[in-house]
Design an enzyme around this catalytic site. Structure first.
Site: not given
Length: 397
Positions: A90, A112, A379
């Site tokens: 991210k 968010e 991830s």
């Protein structure tokens, strides 16, 4: 393969801009600013600097020998996005968007978050550049991801709980969009996945595409050829499109996206959009989503907060229809078993999101020849999930 999306922000029939008129100036400004930034050598230099010296790129491509031996089939590599600063992919997107916010002279950042990793990454980038930051998070997810809530607050962000609807990611996005509509002149919304109105799906894909570019270079160095399979989990779809994108023009490379099967498709308690959904519009974009016969959004379920969302990125919808990417799912039970397996065989505790990808590798690898190669995108790391898994198993910490 044509460049995607087209000038209207569409991936075939998917994508577009389905937003209130009040948000159109902000989206047009962002589209223009991003187009300029892509041509701006200084912006690209700054982005590369922070990705290397702050995020820790390139991340390694790790040959998982014990997992390979355990499964007894294809050779398995893991693209180690869990080694990024903040613990997941991210941060690649958060750094890029915060740099864009600075170009636009916007000093307030909102975002968010579901599993909390995007919230942590955004709060981290905002702290580094001295920006005000507010993160919207469903109260159900706040309970599941209490560690990340504390991390965001430690980084100086305001974490605002959303108690509406399912109290998960969909509702957090809705609240962030309401905030952005009200405060668009001073605020930039750092959306976390390849969702929403154009230019977000394209822009976030571009920021995450470094994963696949690195993996391609690394596997060619290690094996002198491309992989046979790529496997990644799919929530909104940013980590998966990030690793898939560099290989889309290689027809011999098969790609598999793994959605959240929850308690099983028949139960209705899942987030497998391609197994139980159909095209519709949600939160700014046309894509596959879980909805009832009246077009109302279905409640979703996953043990993984980051995959617990009713829609998928529009670019994924196009590749699903084209058959270029295969989409399947892993259940909660399969993901939890893979969570344990990777920890015990490789000493790596994966995020529950990533464990869905590993769960499919467990099914796939034994069916392949030992000469074949799989790259699974890891991830994120699982620190954030340890408390949740412990509670589920009745363990005390």
């Amino acid at each position: 393969m044509p460049m995607l999306p087209d000038s209207h922000g569409r991936f075939g029939s998917y994508g577009g801009r389905y937003v209130p008129e009040t948000l159109m100036p902000a989206l047009l400004e962002l589209e223009a600013e991003y187009a300029a930034a892509k041509r701006d050598r200084r912006f690209q230099t700054d982005l590369g600097y922070y990705l290397k010296h702050y995020v820790g790129r390139p991340t390694s491509l790790y040959r998982a020998d014990r997992l390979t031996k355990k499964l007894g089939g294809a050779k398995i590599y893991l693209k180690r996005e869990d080694l990024c600063h903040t613990g997941a992919h991210k941060i690649n997107n958060a750094i890029g968007q915060v740099l864009l916010a600075l170009r636009m002279k916007k000093r307030r950042i909102i975002a968010e978050t579901g599993a909390g990793q995007h919230g942590v990454a955004t709060a981290t980038a905002a702290a580094m550049f001295g920006l005000q930051c507010e993160i919207y998070m469903g109260t159900e997810d706040m309970q599941r991801q209490a560690l990340n809530v504390f991390r965001m607050r430690l980084l100086g962000a305001t974490v605002t709980g959303v108690d509406a609807g399912s109290r998960t990611l969909k509702d957090a996005i809705s609240e962030a969009m309401r905030d952005w509509t009200t405060n668009v002149r001073t605020t930039h919304y750092v959306l976390g996945s390849v969702l929403g109105a154009h230019p977000y799906p394209m822009m976030i894909r571009d920021f995450q595409a470094i994963i696949g570019r690195e993996a391609r270079k690394q596997i060619l160095s290690a094996e002198k050829r491309l992989p046979d399979y790529l496997v990644a989990c799919v929530g909104g779809g940013s980590n998966s499109i990030g690793i898939f994108h560099a290989f889309l023009r290689d027809p011999k490379v098969k790609m598999i996206g793994v959605e959240a099967g929850g308690l099983g498709i028949e139960s209705g308690k899942h987030a497998a959009r391609f197994s139980g959904g159909k095209p519709g519009v949600l939160q700014g974009t046309m894509t596959y989503l879980l909805q009832d016969e009246n077009g109302q959004i279905n409640l979703t379920h996953s043990v993984s907060a980051g995959l617990d969302y009713a829609a998928v990125g529009p670019e994924h919808s196009l590749y699903h229809d084209q058959g270029r990417i295969e989409y399947t799912y892993a259940t909660d039970a399969e993901a939890l078993a893979a969570f344990d397996l990777l920890a015990r065989e490789e000493g790596i505790v994966p995020a529950l999101e990533s464990a869905h990808a590993i769960a499919h590798v467990v099914k796939l690898a034994p069916k392949l020849k030992k000469s074949q190669l799989i790259i699974a995108n890891l991830s994120g790391r699982g620190d954030k999930d340890v408390q949740q898994v412990a509670r589920m198993r009745g363990a005390s910490l």
